[in-house]
Write an enzyme that holds these catalytic residues in place. Sequence first.
Site, PDB file in Angstrom:
ATOM      1  N   GLU A 242     -40.712  -2.321 -13.389  1.00 23.28           N
ATOM      2  CA  GLU A 242     -41.254  -0.588 -14.549  1.00 23.28           C
ATOM      3  C   GLU A 242     -42.485  -1.520 -15.439  1.00 23.28           C
ATOM      4  O   GLU A 242     -42.506  -2.333 -15.692  1.00 23.28           O
ATOM      5  CB  GLU A 242     -41.144  -0.019 -15.330  1.00 23.28           C
ATOM      6  CG  GLU A 242     -40.161   0.477 -13.888  1.00 23.28           C
ATOM      7  CD  GLU A 242     -39.593   1.743 -14.872  1.00 23.28           C
ATOM      8  OE1 GLU A 242     -38.768   2.450 -13.768  1.00 23.28           O
ATOM      9  OE2 GLU A 242     -38.602   2.118 -15.854  1.00 23.28           O
TER      10      GLU A 242
ATOM     11  N   GLU B 100     -44.353   1.006 -10.520  1.00 17.63           N
ATOM     12  CA  GLU B 100     -43.642  -0.016 -10.696  1.00 17.63           C
ATOM     13  C   GLU B 100     -43.500  -0.377  -8.603  1.00 17.63           C
ATOM     14  O   GLU B 100     -44.003   0.344  -8.148  1.00 17.63           O
ATOM     15  CB  GLU B 100     -41.417   0.972 -10.092  1.00 17.63           C
ATOM     16  CG  GLU B 100     -41.061  -0.102 -10.077  1.00 17.63           C
ATOM     17  CD  GLU B 100     -39.036   1.418  -9.787  1.00 17.63           C
ATOM     18  OE1 GLU B 100     -38.161   0.578  -8.872  1.00 17.63           O
ATOM     19  OE2 GLU B 100     -38.920   1.342 -11.322  1.00 17.63           O
TER      20      GLU B 100
ATOM     21  N   GLU C 204     -36.279  -4.241 -10.450  1.00 15.14           N
ATOM     22  CA  GLU C 204     -37.093  -3.336 -10.288  1.00 15.14           C
ATOM     23  C   GLU C 204     -37.856  -3.212 -12.070  1.00 15.14           C
ATOM     24  O   GLU C 204     -37.415  -2.674 -12.122  1.00 15.14           O
ATOM     25  CB  GLU C 204     -36.740  -2.049 -10.187  1.00 15.14           C
ATOM     26  CG  GLU C 204     -35.708  -1.481  -9.152  1.00 15.14           C
ATOM     27  CD  GLU C 204     -35.198  -0.493  -9.285  1.00 15.14           C
ATOM     28  OE1 GLU C 204     -33.598  -0.220  -9.613  1.00 15.14           O
ATOM     29  OE2 GLU C 204     -35.951   0.402  -9.470  1.00 15.14           O
TER      30      GLU C 204
ATOM     31  N   ARG D  12     -27.852   8.140 -13.249  1.00 12.15           N
ATOM     32  CA  ARG D  12     -28.341   7.287 -13.837  1.00 12.15           C
ATOM     33  C   ARG D  12     -28.448   6.787 -15.659  1.00 12.15           C
ATOM     34  O   ARG D  12     -29.721   6.268 -16.021  1.00 12.15           O
ATOM     35  CB  ARG D  12     -29.741   7.808 -13.646  1.00 12.15           C
ATOM     36  CG  ARG D  12     -29.976   7.681 -12.361  1.00 12.15           C
ATOM     37  CD  ARG D  12     -30.883   7.701 -11.720  1.00 12.15           C
ATOM     38  NE  ARG D  12     -31.553   6.867 -10.530  1.00 12.15           N
ATOM     39  CZ  ARG D  12     -31.426   7.192  -9.132  1.00 12.15           C
ATOM     40  NH1 ARG D  12     -30.007   7.984  -9.130  1.00 12.15           N
ATOM     41  NH2 ARG D  12     -31.475   6.504  -8.181  1.00 12.15           N
TER      42      ARG D  12
ATOM     43  N   ASP E 151     -46.714 -33.055 -22.581  1.00 16.05           N
ATOM     44  CA  ASP E 151     -45.726 -33.557 -24.191  1.00 16.05           C
ATOM     45  C   ASP E 151     -44.915 -31.826 -24.445  1.00 16.05           C
ATOM     46  O   ASP E 151     -45.677 -30.969 -24.311  1.00 16.05           O
ATOM     47  CB  ASP E 151     -46.968 -33.204 -24.931  1.00 16.05           C
ATOM     48  CG  ASP E 151     -46.766 -33.057 -26.942  1.00 16.05           C
ATOM     49  OD1 ASP E 151     -47.715 -33.115 -27.443  1.00 16.05           O
ATOM     50  OD2 ASP E 151     -45.124 -32.687 -26.530  1.00 16.05           O
TER      51      ASP E 151
HETATM   52  N1  ATP Z   1     -27.218  -7.029  -1.682  1.00 16.17           N
HETATM   53  C1  ATP Z   1     -27.529  -7.050  -2.505  1.00 16.17           C
HETATM   54  N2  ATP Z   1     -27.985  -7.371  -3.374  1.00 16.17           N
HETATM   55  C2  ATP Z   1     -28.820  -6.942  -4.684  1.00 16.17           C
HETATM   56  N3  ATP Z   1     -29.558  -6.307  -4.287  1.00 16.17           N
HETATM   57  C3  ATP Z   1     -29.884  -5.056  -3.702  1.00 16.17           C
HETATM   58  C4  ATP Z   1     -29.119  -5.983  -2.104  1.00 16.17           C
HETATM   59  N4  ATP Z   1     -29.537  -4.261  -2.001  1.00 16.17           N
HETATM   60  C5  ATP Z   1     -30.523  -4.449  -2.372  1.00 16.17           C
HETATM   61  N5  ATP Z   1     -30.861  -4.582  -3.334  1.00 16.17           N
HETATM   62  C6  ATP Z   1     -31.883  -4.463  -3.527  1.00 16.17           C
HETATM   63  O1  ATP Z   1     -32.074  -3.066  -4.802  1.00 16.17           O
HETATM   64  C7  ATP Z   1     -33.131  -2.474  -4.983  1.00 16.17           C
HETATM   65  C8  ATP Z   1     -32.697  -0.838  -4.849  1.00 16.17           C
HETATM   66  O2  ATP Z   1     -34.083  -0.756  -4.941  1.00 16.17           O
HETATM   67  P1  ATP Z   1     -34.260   1.169  -5.251  1.00 16.17           P
HETATM   68  O3  ATP Z   1     -35.442   1.409  -5.706  1.00 16.17           O
HETATM   69  O4  ATP Z   1     -33.869   1.418  -4.362  1.00 16.17           O
HETATM   70  O5  ATP Z   1     -33.313   1.312  -5.652  1.00 16.17           O
HETATM   71  P2  ATP Z   1     -32.714   2.453  -7.309  1.00 16.17           P
HETATM   72  O6  ATP Z   1     -31.933   1.760  -8.264  1.00 16.17           O
HETATM   73  O7  ATP Z   1     -32.413   3.921  -6.443  1.00 16.17           O
HETATM   74  O8  ATP Z   1     -34.288   3.180  -7.844  1.00 16.17           O
HETATM   75  P3  ATP Z   1     -34.791   4.239  -9.241  1.00 16.17           P
HETATM   76  O9  ATP Z   1     -33.696   3.468 -10.151  1.00 16.17           O
HETATM   77  O10 ATP Z   1     -36.007   4.197  -8.846  1.00 16.17           O
HETATM   78  O11 ATP Z   1     -33.990   5.210  -8.730  1.00 16.17           O
HETATM   79  C9  ATP Z   1     -34.011  -3.319  -4.109  1.00 16.17           C
HETATM   80  O12 ATP Z   1     -35.239  -4.047  -4.778  1.00 16.17           O
HETATM   81  C10 ATP Z   1     -33.155  -4.377  -3.279  1.00 16.17           C
HETATM   82  O13 ATP Z   1     -33.906  -4.619  -2.250  1.00 16.17           O
HETATM   83 MG    MG Z   2     -33.509   1.570 -10.064  1.00 12.69          MG
END
Ligand code: ATP
Ligand code: MG
Length: 440
Positions: free
Chosen positions: A131, A189, A129, A309, A50
Amino acid sequence: MTKKEILKRIEKENIQFIKLCFVDILGRLKAFAITRRELEHALEEGMGFDGSSVEGFARIYESDLRLLPDLETFNVLPIAFDGTKTAMMFGDIITPEGKNYEGDTRYILKKNLEEMNKAGFDRFMVGPELEYFYFSSSDKPQILDEGGYFDSVPVDEANDLRRETILVLEEMGISVEYSHHEAAPSQHEIDLRYDDALKMADKVILYKLVVKQIAAKRNIYASFMPKPINGFNGSGMHVHQSLFSKGKNMFFDGKDENYLSKTAKAYSAGILKHVREICAVTNQWVNSYKRLVPGYEAPVYIAWARRNRSALVRIPQSIVGYEKSTRIEARFPDPGANPYLAFSVMLKAGLEGIKKGYELPKSVEADIYEMNEIERKAKSINTLPGSLLEAVEEFSKSRIMREALGEHVFSKFIENKKIEWDNYRITVTDYELKRYLSFL
Ligand SMILES: Nc1ncnc2c1ncn2[C@@H]1O[C@H](COP(=O)(O)OP(=O)(O)OP(=O)(O)O)[C@@H](O)[C@H]1O
Ligand SMILES: [Mg+2]
């Protein structure tokens, strides 16, 4: 897995219950359990339920819906989860007429992936990612440690908890890349390895469930609330994204100075151009906008960058030989979003940029928080909506949002968010009492 293999595994592992799962329009997990005797029938014809009391679903007069399990989503919850052997499956919600239900947000993502196929891509790869915080209870945000970014034991008391969570996720076939303590005290995370958007959206739902369940077993409360504590970083859900075609990452271009293809640039430009329209979905709670304020790593200004960032879209440096990992990172979403809708609206905005050939503006590597208003204006850097109300107003005017979500979800979402804002608007808050009661 085939039907036969699923039934065989159920038998072999003596699994008594199968939870059939779906989410409501806000992304909250809903489930009903069936016994294994019912499973064969359910896999054939689906299981009636439902829908009238599900947020954003039909009201009384058309609520007889069926959930038809998706064989690919069959998963067994490890014993460590709740001490029982239970299986879980997501599925399609079907109307009495046998059609896909327009209120089914998992179906909405499928529809947007079909649009992606028509645009010439066959995989939308997503790496979120998420958190989150560990608190002593769900009554108040009592932190459990004073740790900071990448801190390790003894400060990082939750190390064991994260480890147990990762073991359960891995046993469920959810690949984890790494985990760490985040910047705020009691904030953590666990990074999932990227995957196809539909699979990843299912994994995000399971990830949140497992993080909360494993914490609860130790009387700890895990929260994905975007901003639970004033003065600390909030919890984001950076979403890394890329488009593939016939096994090739279409975001990579070996001839470009940054190895970034025209497709990737137009996709990023699409997200930047439409971000004020999609925020209501990627940041759907009143509390989401308490995170999107200057000074806490969360983005506020609409710009992209390679390293910076504080930017809204970051494009990590690509390396020759690692074409597969060329991607863009959207840093504004938060983990309170419905992943099916969040991935849908970002894909839609990106594809709009590709379809219309949007130009990617210049990147902004300087710290935008350090700029004053005149400097930002000079660089035509706009801001994200400052509240849920502003975000919903932008959303409700958006043609591409109406197209991405379909009439039903689009209007139900606005209806729901207006009620939420109104409830907040009429509530007298602690802040007001502290601020005004003593002198007025
Ligand atoms: N081609 C892709 N397409 C989409 N996601 C991808 C690809 N290659 C890698 N990733 C993903 O991107 C993410 C990178 O995470 P990572 O924590 O290294 O990022 P970051 O932004 O550098 O970290 P932070 O924000 O904590 O500083 C991981 O989930 C990884 O699996
Ligand atoms: Mg990140």
